[in-house]
Enzyme design. Sequence first.
Site, short mmCIF file in Angstrom:
data_model
loop_
_atom_site.label_atom_id
_atom_site.label_comp_id
_atom_site.label_asym_id
_atom_site.label_seq_id
_atom_site.Cartn_x
_atom_site.Cartn_y
_atom_site.Cartn_z
N LYS A 1 40.72 40.77 34.48
CA LYS A 1 41.89 41.24 35.21
C LYS A 1 42.17 40.32 36.39
O LYS A 1 41.24 39.81 37.00
CB LYS A 1 41.57 42.66 35.71
CG LYS A 1 42.45 43.22 36.76
CD LYS A 1 41.88 44.54 37.32
CE LYS A 1 41.40 44.38 38.75
NZ LYS A 1 41.14 45.65 39.42
N THR B 1 45.20 53.97 42.98
CA THR B 1 46.53 54.25 42.41
C THR B 1 46.43 54.62 40.93
O THR B 1 47.40 55.10 40.35
CB THR B 1 47.43 53.00 42.51
OG1 THR B 1 46.82 51.96 41.74
CG2 THR B 1 47.58 52.54 43.95
N ARG C 1 37.32 48.15 51.18
CA ARG C 1 37.97 47.14 50.34
C ARG C 1 38.18 45.81 51.06
O ARG C 1 38.21 44.77 50.45
CB ARG C 1 39.30 47.67 49.83
CG ARG C 1 39.13 48.82 48.89
CD ARG C 1 40.47 49.39 48.52
NE ARG C 1 41.16 48.51 47.63
CZ ARG C 1 41.69 48.89 46.47
NH1 ARG C 1 41.60 50.12 46.08
NH2 ARG C 1 42.29 48.04 45.72
N GLN C 2 38.32 45.88 52.38
CA GLN C 2 38.51 44.61 53.13
C GLN C 2 37.14 44.18 53.64
O GLN C 2 36.82 44.35 54.81
CB GLN C 2 39.51 44.83 54.27
CG GLN C 2 39.90 43.55 55.02
CD GLN C 2 40.93 42.69 54.30
OE1 GLN C 2 41.74 43.19 53.56
NE2 GLN C 2 40.88 41.39 54.52
N THR D 1 44.43 50.35 37.75
CA THR D 1 43.38 49.60 37.06
C THR D 1 42.95 50.30 35.78
O THR D 1 42.91 49.68 34.71
CB THR D 1 42.16 49.41 38.00
OG1 THR D 1 42.58 48.69 39.15
CG2 THR D 1 41.03 48.68 37.31
N ARG E 1 44.61 40.09 39.99
CA ARG E 1 45.65 40.66 40.85
C ARG E 1 46.54 39.55 41.35
O ARG E 1 46.08 38.44 41.59
CB ARG E 1 45.02 41.33 42.08
CG ARG E 1 44.44 42.69 41.80
CD ARG E 1 43.83 43.28 43.05
NE ARG E 1 43.14 44.50 42.72
CZ ARG E 1 43.74 45.69 42.63
NH1 ARG E 1 45.02 45.81 42.85
NH2 ARG E 1 43.03 46.75 42.32
C1 R5P Z 1 38.70 46.99 42.49
O1 R5P Z 1 38.14 46.05 43.00
C2 R5P Z 1 38.11 48.35 42.50
O2 R5P Z 1 36.81 48.36 42.02
C3 R5P Z 1 38.95 49.33 41.70
O3 R5P Z 1 39.09 48.84 40.40
C4 R5P Z 1 40.29 49.48 42.31
O4 R5P Z 1 40.19 49.61 43.68
C5 R5P Z 1 40.99 50.69 41.75
O5 R5P Z 1 42.23 50.80 42.38
P1 R5P Z 1 43.51 51.26 41.59
O6 R5P Z 1 43.21 52.62 41.04
O7 R5P Z 1 44.57 51.26 42.66
O8 R5P Z 1 43.81 50.26 40.53
#
Ligand code: R5P
Length: 325
Positions: free
Chosen positions: A201, A234, A104-105, A237, A203
């Site tokens: 969406k 989590t 992710r990073q 999303t 953040r």
């Molecule tokens: C975002 O960029 C990813 O593709 C996923 O949507 C995200 O990491 C899902 O994370 P969470 O379930 O915490 O929302």
Amino acid sequence: MTGNKAQPRKTLMLFTGRAHPELAAEVAEQLGIEISPTTSYEFADGQLFVRFQESVRGCDAFLIQSHTRPINTWLMEQLLMVDALKRASAKRITVVSPYYPYARQDKKHRGREPISARLVADLYKAAGADRLMSVDLHTAQIQGFFDGPVDHLFALPLLADYLKGRLDLSTVTVVSPDSGRVRVAERWTDRLCTPLAIIHKRRDPNVPNEVRMFEVVGDVQGRTCIIVDDMITTGSTITKAADALYANGAADVIAAATHGVLAGEAVDLLKNARISEVVVTNTLPIPPDAQIDKLTVLSIAPLLARAIREVFEDGSVTSLFDGNA
Ligand code: R5P
């Protein structure tokens, strides 16, 4: 003396860290080989020790590790195993990390941050890895972080074919939960021949894990919506995406993601969400308390095994996805 010395036969050897031995066992079964035994343990001070129990000299080594919690331990264990393979004269070392750690990073979002995904690639290389195999990297650019061949596999055919067999596709709309997934969602629509919708969406950078939902772009009225994503962490999303879809008239919502990270309260969130089915693969282990009725786990092992076989035989990994992803 003539130079007609017979070439030694190549040997495929499969190794696994301790994070997800069930996945490695399935891969081994698919390949029709045994996992090479390894001694691994942690010293009282928290340091790890690994040692292979048989010779690895000259082998084509494939080392599977799943980067679940505690991710730093499993990453370190994998690095130690790569180092041990290199020092024991394995001929080629392929790191198989179905869920790429720290993906992710992959950039500095703000100043004074690391590029962790790049650091992981550098660590693999420094330890002695020659190749890298992974499934649905968070962003494709991570392939460029590793200085060597990267086999980037896709779970899309596995996930999409499962849902194809269960749904009336004329009622289905594929949904990208954010702008970053649109290209992947388009591949789904190509495969399933369905329309596409996108959720805009955003953040809040100051509130980790906080997702603000915006509008649904596309017609979802009366439709069965499949939200497609690379991971469910989590669950925020997809649950918020599901709410937005229902608010726009969706008839049913299903979620499909490659990596079931399922951290924190994710399982409770999914249990209570208006999502009829959540489909993931077993790139990460799914603990028993997470195995709720609406969760379907498909095995990624056949795909990993086929890719490993292609690499070992100098075949084509791309051919596994020709017209398929
Ligand atoms: C975002 O960029 C990813 O593709 C996923 O949507 C995200 O990491 C899902 O994370 P969470 O379930 O915490 O929302």
